[in-house]
Design a protein around this motif. Structure first.
Motif, PDB file in Angstrom:
ATOM      1  N   HIS A  47       0.832  -1.200   0.000  1.00 20.10           N
ATOM      2  CA  HIS A  47       0.000   0.000   0.000  1.00 20.10           C
ATOM      3  C   HIS A  47       0.869   1.253   0.000  1.00 20.10           C
ATOM      4  O   HIS A  47       0.576   2.219  -0.727  1.00 20.10           O
ATOM      5  CB  HIS A  47      -0.909   0.001   1.228  1.00 20.10           C
ATOM      6  N   ILE A  48       1.929   1.251   0.780  1.00 15.21           N
ATOM      7  CA  ILE A  48       2.847   2.393   0.803  1.00 15.21           C
ATOM      8  C   ILE A  48       3.436   2.611  -0.591  1.00 15.21           C
ATOM      9  O   ILE A  48       3.537   3.748  -1.069  1.00 15.21           O
ATOM     10  CB  ILE A  48       3.962   2.160   1.842  1.00 15.21           C
ATOM     11  N   PHE A  49       3.789   1.520  -1.255  1.00 18.81           N
ATOM     12  CA  PHE A  49       4.344   1.623  -2.610  1.00 18.81           C
ATOM     13  C   PHE A  49       3.342   2.244  -3.569  1.00 18.81           C
ATOM     14  O   PHE A  49       3.694   3.108  -4.395  1.00 18.81           O
ATOM     15  CB  PHE A  49       4.765   0.239  -3.115  1.00 18.81           C
ATOM     16  N   HIS A  50       2.100   1.844  -3.486  1.00 18.41           N
ATOM     17  CA  HIS A  50       1.085   2.399  -4.375  1.00 18.41           C
ATOM     18  C   HIS A  50       0.877   3.892  -4.134  1.00 18.41           C
ATOM     19  O   HIS A  50       0.536   4.635  -5.063  1.00 18.41           O
ATOM     20  CB  HIS A  50      -0.236   1.653  -4.194  1.00 18.41           C
ATOM     21  N   GLN A  51       1.117   4.346  -2.904  1.00 17.54           N
ATOM     22  CA  GLN A  51       0.980   5.762  -2.607  1.00 17.54           C
ATOM     23  C   GLN A  51       2.184   6.563  -3.105  1.00 17.54           C
ATOM     24  O   GLN A  51       2.057   7.746  -3.432  1.00 17.54           O
ATOM     25  CB  GLN A  51       0.832   5.981  -1.089  1.00 17.54           C
ATOM     26  N   LEU A  52       3.342   5.918  -3.176  1.00 18.10           N
ATOM     27  CA  LEU A  52       4.590   6.620  -3.529  1.00 18.10           C
ATOM     28  C   LEU A  52       5.158   6.180  -4.867  1.00 18.10           C
ATOM     29  O   LEU A  52       6.290   6.512  -5.186  1.00 18.10           O
ATOM     30  CB  LEU A  52       5.647   6.351  -2.447  1.00 18.10           C
ATOM     31  N   GLU A  53       4.385   5.467  -5.648  1.00 15.95           N
ATOM     32  CA  GLU A  53       4.886   4.710  -6.796  1.00 15.95           C
ATOM     33  C   GLU A  53       5.802   5.501  -7.715  1.00 15.95           C
ATOM     34  O   GLU A  53       6.816   4.985  -8.201  1.00 15.95           O
ATOM     35  CB  GLU A  53       3.714   4.144  -7.604  1.00 15.95           C
ATOM     36  N   SER A  54       5.497   6.770  -7.968  1.00 17.52           N
ATOM     37  CA  SER A  54       6.296   7.546  -8.905  1.00 17.52           C
ATOM     38  C   SER A  54       7.685   7.851  -8.379  1.00 17.52           C
ATOM     39  O   SER A  54       8.589   8.198  -9.153  1.00 17.52           O
ATOM     40  CB  SER A  54       5.581   8.863  -9.244  1.00 17.52           C
TER      41      SER A  54
END
Length: 224
Positions: A47-54
Protein backbone atom coordinates in the motif's frame (compact mmCIF):
# COMPACT_ATOMS: atom_id res chain seq x y z
CA UNK A 1 6.59 14.36 5.43
CA UNK A 2 6.96 11.46 3.01
CA UNK A 3 3.57 9.87 3.67
CA UNK A 4 0.74 10.04 6.20
CA UNK A 5 -1.73 7.16 6.49
CA UNK A 6 -4.92 7.92 8.38
CA UNK A 7 -7.21 5.11 9.57
CA UNK A 8 -6.38 2.88 6.60
CA UNK A 9 -8.07 -0.52 6.30
CA UNK A 10 -6.81 -3.03 3.74
CA UNK A 11 -8.14 -6.40 2.62
CA UNK A 12 -6.77 -9.53 0.98
CA UNK A 13 -9.30 -11.87 -0.66
CA UNK A 14 -12.04 -9.91 1.11
CA UNK A 15 -10.44 -10.63 4.48
CA UNK A 16 -9.33 -7.69 6.67
CA UNK A 17 -5.53 -7.50 6.95
CA UNK A 18 -4.91 -3.91 8.02
CA UNK A 19 -7.43 -2.44 10.45
CA UNK A 20 -7.84 1.33 10.83
CA UNK A 21 -4.08 1.88 10.78
CA UNK A 22 -2.56 5.35 11.07
CA UNK A 23 1.13 5.91 10.43
CA UNK A 24 3.33 8.84 9.41
CA UNK A 25 6.66 8.38 7.62
CA UNK A 26 9.07 11.29 7.53
CA UNK A 27 11.10 12.37 4.52
CA UNK A 28 14.63 11.05 4.92
CA UNK A 29 13.63 8.45 7.51
CA UNK A 30 14.87 4.86 7.63
CA UNK A 31 11.91 2.86 8.95
CA UNK A 32 11.82 -0.85 9.82
CA UNK A 33 8.51 -2.73 9.95
CA UNK A 34 8.46 -5.90 12.05
CA UNK A 35 5.84 -8.37 13.23
CA UNK A 36 4.77 -11.98 13.18
CA UNK A 37 3.73 -13.79 10.01
CA UNK A 38 0.26 -12.65 8.98
CA UNK A 39 0.48 -9.35 10.86
CA UNK A 40 -0.05 -7.39 7.64
CA UNK A 41 3.51 -6.22 6.96
CA UNK A 42 3.63 -7.05 3.23
CA UNK A 43 0.13 -5.70 2.65
CA UNK A 44 1.09 -2.43 4.34
CA UNK A 45 4.33 -2.12 2.37
CA UNK A 46 2.49 -2.71 -0.91
CA UNK A 47 0.00 0.00 0.00
CA UNK A 48 2.85 2.39 0.80
CA UNK A 49 4.34 1.62 -2.61
CA UNK A 50 1.09 2.40 -4.38
CA UNK A 51 0.98 5.76 -2.61
CA UNK A 52 4.59 6.62 -3.53
CA UNK A 53 4.89 4.71 -6.80
CA UNK A 54 6.30 7.55 -8.91
CA UNK A 55 9.18 8.09 -6.50
CA UNK A 56 9.71 4.66 -4.90
CA UNK A 57 11.31 1.35 -5.89
CA UNK A 58 9.85 -1.85 -4.44
CA UNK A 59 11.91 -4.97 -3.82
CA UNK A 60 9.21 -7.52 -3.00
CA UNK A 61 9.44 -11.02 -1.59
CA UNK A 62 8.20 -12.47 -4.88
CA UNK A 63 11.06 -10.64 -6.65
CA UNK A 64 9.35 -10.78 -10.05
CA UNK A 65 12.50 -11.85 -11.88
CA UNK A 66 12.27 -13.22 -15.43
CA UNK A 67 13.75 -16.70 -15.24
CA UNK A 68 14.93 -17.07 -18.84
CA UNK A 69 16.58 -13.65 -19.02
CA UNK A 70 20.08 -12.81 -17.91
CA UNK A 71 21.23 -11.05 -14.76
CA UNK A 72 21.94 -7.98 -16.89
CA UNK A 73 18.50 -7.79 -18.45
CA UNK A 74 16.72 -8.38 -15.15
CA UNK A 75 18.62 -5.54 -13.53
CA UNK A 76 18.29 -3.28 -16.57
CA UNK A 77 14.49 -3.56 -16.21
CA UNK A 78 14.90 -1.00 -13.46
CA UNK A 79 15.78 1.56 -16.13
CA UNK A 80 12.99 0.77 -18.62
CA UNK A 81 10.91 3.80 -17.65
CA UNK A 82 13.86 6.13 -18.29
CA UNK A 83 13.99 5.25 -22.01
CA UNK A 84 11.62 4.76 -24.92
CA UNK A 85 10.71 1.32 -26.26
CA UNK A 86 13.04 1.52 -29.35
CA UNK A 87 16.00 2.20 -27.04
CA UNK A 88 15.01 -0.61 -24.66
CA UNK A 89 14.47 -3.05 -27.52
CA UNK A 90 17.89 -2.27 -28.97
CA UNK A 91 19.49 -2.72 -25.56
CA UNK A 92 17.72 -6.07 -25.19
CA UNK A 93 19.30 -7.36 -28.40
CA UNK A 94 22.68 -5.60 -28.19
CA UNK A 95 23.33 -4.43 -24.62
CA UNK A 96 24.94 -1.01 -24.62
CA UNK A 97 28.39 -0.65 -23.06
CA UNK A 98 27.28 2.11 -20.70
CA UNK A 99 24.55 0.00 -19.14
CA UNK A 100 26.76 -3.09 -19.03
CA UNK A 101 29.36 -1.10 -17.11
CA UNK A 102 26.79 0.36 -14.73
CA UNK A 103 25.20 -3.01 -14.00
CA UNK A 104 28.61 -4.66 -13.56
CA UNK A 105 29.63 -1.99 -11.03
CA UNK A 106 26.36 -2.44 -9.17
CA UNK A 107 26.77 -6.22 -9.05
CA UNK A 108 30.29 -5.82 -7.70
CA UNK A 109 29.03 -3.50 -4.97
CA UNK A 110 26.36 -6.07 -4.08
CA UNK A 111 28.95 -8.85 -3.98
CA UNK A 112 27.47 -10.73 -6.94
CA UNK A 113 30.51 -12.06 -8.84
CA UNK A 114 28.55 -13.88 -11.53
CA UNK A 115 28.73 -13.33 -15.31
CA UNK A 116 26.08 -10.82 -16.39
CA UNK A 117 24.86 -13.14 -19.15
CA UNK A 118 23.97 -15.87 -16.62
CA UNK A 119 20.28 -16.71 -16.64
CA UNK A 120 18.44 -16.00 -13.41
CA UNK A 121 17.13 -19.58 -13.40
CA UNK A 122 20.69 -20.77 -12.69
CA UNK A 123 21.16 -18.62 -9.57
CA UNK A 124 20.96 -19.50 -5.89
CA UNK A 125 18.40 -17.92 -3.58
CA UNK A 126 20.87 -15.39 -2.23
CA UNK A 127 22.07 -14.45 -5.72
CA UNK A 128 18.49 -13.96 -6.88
CA UNK A 129 17.83 -11.64 -3.97
CA UNK A 130 20.84 -9.53 -4.91
CA UNK A 131 19.62 -9.30 -8.51
CA UNK A 132 16.23 -8.09 -7.24
CA UNK A 133 17.93 -5.55 -4.95
CA UNK A 134 20.12 -4.36 -7.83
CA UNK A 135 17.09 -3.91 -10.09
CA UNK A 136 15.36 -1.80 -7.44
CA UNK A 137 18.49 0.32 -6.93
CA UNK A 138 18.86 0.75 -10.70
CA UNK A 139 15.48 2.45 -10.80
CA UNK A 140 17.27 5.41 -9.17
CA UNK A 141 14.33 6.40 -6.99
CA UNK A 142 14.57 8.49 -3.84
CA UNK A 143 12.72 5.89 -1.73
CA UNK A 144 13.52 2.18 -1.38
CA UNK A 145 10.84 -0.22 -0.14
CA UNK A 146 12.01 -3.72 0.74
CA UNK A 147 10.05 -6.79 1.84
CA UNK A 148 12.49 -9.19 3.53
CA UNK A 149 14.97 -8.20 0.83
CA UNK A 150 17.95 -9.75 2.68
CA UNK A 151 16.34 -12.87 4.16
CA UNK A 152 18.40 -15.33 2.05
CA UNK A 153 21.75 -13.74 2.93
CA UNK A 154 23.98 -14.45 5.90
CA UNK A 155 23.76 -11.78 8.64
CA UNK A 156 27.19 -10.26 7.95
CA UNK A 157 26.58 -9.84 4.21
CA UNK A 158 23.03 -8.63 4.84
CA UNK A 159 24.37 -5.90 7.12
CA UNK A 160 26.96 -4.78 4.55
CA UNK A 161 24.51 -4.66 1.66
CA UNK A 162 21.83 -2.97 3.76
CA UNK A 163 24.29 -0.19 4.52
CA UNK A 164 24.78 0.32 0.78
CA UNK A 165 21.03 0.42 0.12
CA UNK A 166 20.51 2.93 2.91
CA UNK A 167 23.29 5.15 1.55
CA UNK A 168 21.79 5.17 -1.96
CA UNK A 169 18.30 6.33 -0.96
CA UNK A 170 16.89 9.34 0.83
CA UNK A 171 14.16 7.32 2.56
CA UNK A 172 13.91 3.58 3.22
CA UNK A 173 10.98 1.52 4.50
CA UNK A 174 11.76 -2.14 4.98
CA UNK A 175 9.98 -5.20 6.34
CA UNK A 176 12.44 -7.22 8.41
CA UNK A 177 12.51 -10.28 10.63
CA UNK A 178 16.06 -9.69 11.89
CA UNK A 179 16.01 -7.68 15.13
CA UNK A 180 19.69 -6.77 14.87
CA UNK A 181 19.28 -5.29 11.41
CA UNK A 182 16.22 -3.33 12.54
CA UNK A 183 17.95 -1.90 15.60
CA UNK A 184 21.39 -1.37 14.10
CA UNK A 185 20.50 0.35 10.83
CA UNK A 186 17.12 2.10 11.16
CA UNK A 187 15.87 5.27 12.81
CA UNK A 188 12.51 3.90 13.91
CA UNK A 189 10.85 0.51 14.35
CA UNK A 190 7.15 -0.07 13.77
CA UNK A 191 5.68 -3.36 14.95
CA UNK A 192 2.42 -4.69 13.56
CA UNK A 193 0.04 -6.99 15.41
CA UNK A 194 -3.15 -8.25 13.77
CA UNK A 195 -3.16 -5.38 11.29
CA UNK A 196 -2.60 -2.63 13.85
CA UNK A 197 0.43 -0.66 15.01
CA UNK A 198 1.41 -2.24 18.33
CA UNK A 199 4.92 -0.78 18.51
CA UNK A 200 6.20 2.57 17.25
CA UNK A 201 9.49 3.69 18.77
CA UNK A 202 12.86 5.13 17.87
CA UNK A 203 15.39 2.34 17.39
CA UNK A 204 17.68 3.95 19.96
CA UNK A 205 14.95 3.44 22.59
CA UNK A 206 14.74 -0.31 21.97
CA UNK A 207 16.99 -3.30 22.44
CA UNK A 208 17.01 -6.90 21.21
CA UNK A 209 15.28 -8.21 24.31
CA UNK A 210 12.40 -5.76 23.91
CA UNK A 211 11.93 -6.72 20.25
CA UNK A 212 12.23 -10.43 21.06
CA UNK A 213 9.52 -10.05 23.70
CA UNK A 214 7.34 -8.29 21.15
CA UNK A 215 7.65 -11.28 18.80
CA UNK A 216 7.30 -13.83 21.60
CA UNK A 217 4.07 -12.26 22.89
CA UNK A 218 2.53 -12.48 19.42
CA UNK A 219 3.51 -16.14 19.14
CA UNK A 220 2.01 -16.97 22.54
CA UNK A 221 -1.25 -15.22 21.64
CA UNK A 222 -1.39 -16.98 18.26
CA UNK A 223 -1.19 -20.46 19.80
CA UNK A 224 -3.23 -19.82 22.96
Amino acid sequence: MLLALDSVSLYYDDKPVIDQLSLSINQGEKLAIVGASGAGKSTLLTHIFHQLESDAALCSQSQGLVENLSIFHNIYMGALCRHGWPYNLANLVWPFKRHLAEVKTLCDLLELPVALNTRVSALSGGQRQRVAIARAIYQQKNTFLGDEAFSALDPVMASRLLEYVLAQHTSVVMVLHDCRLALGHFDRVVGLKQGKVALNQLACELNEQMLSEFFDNQFVEAVS
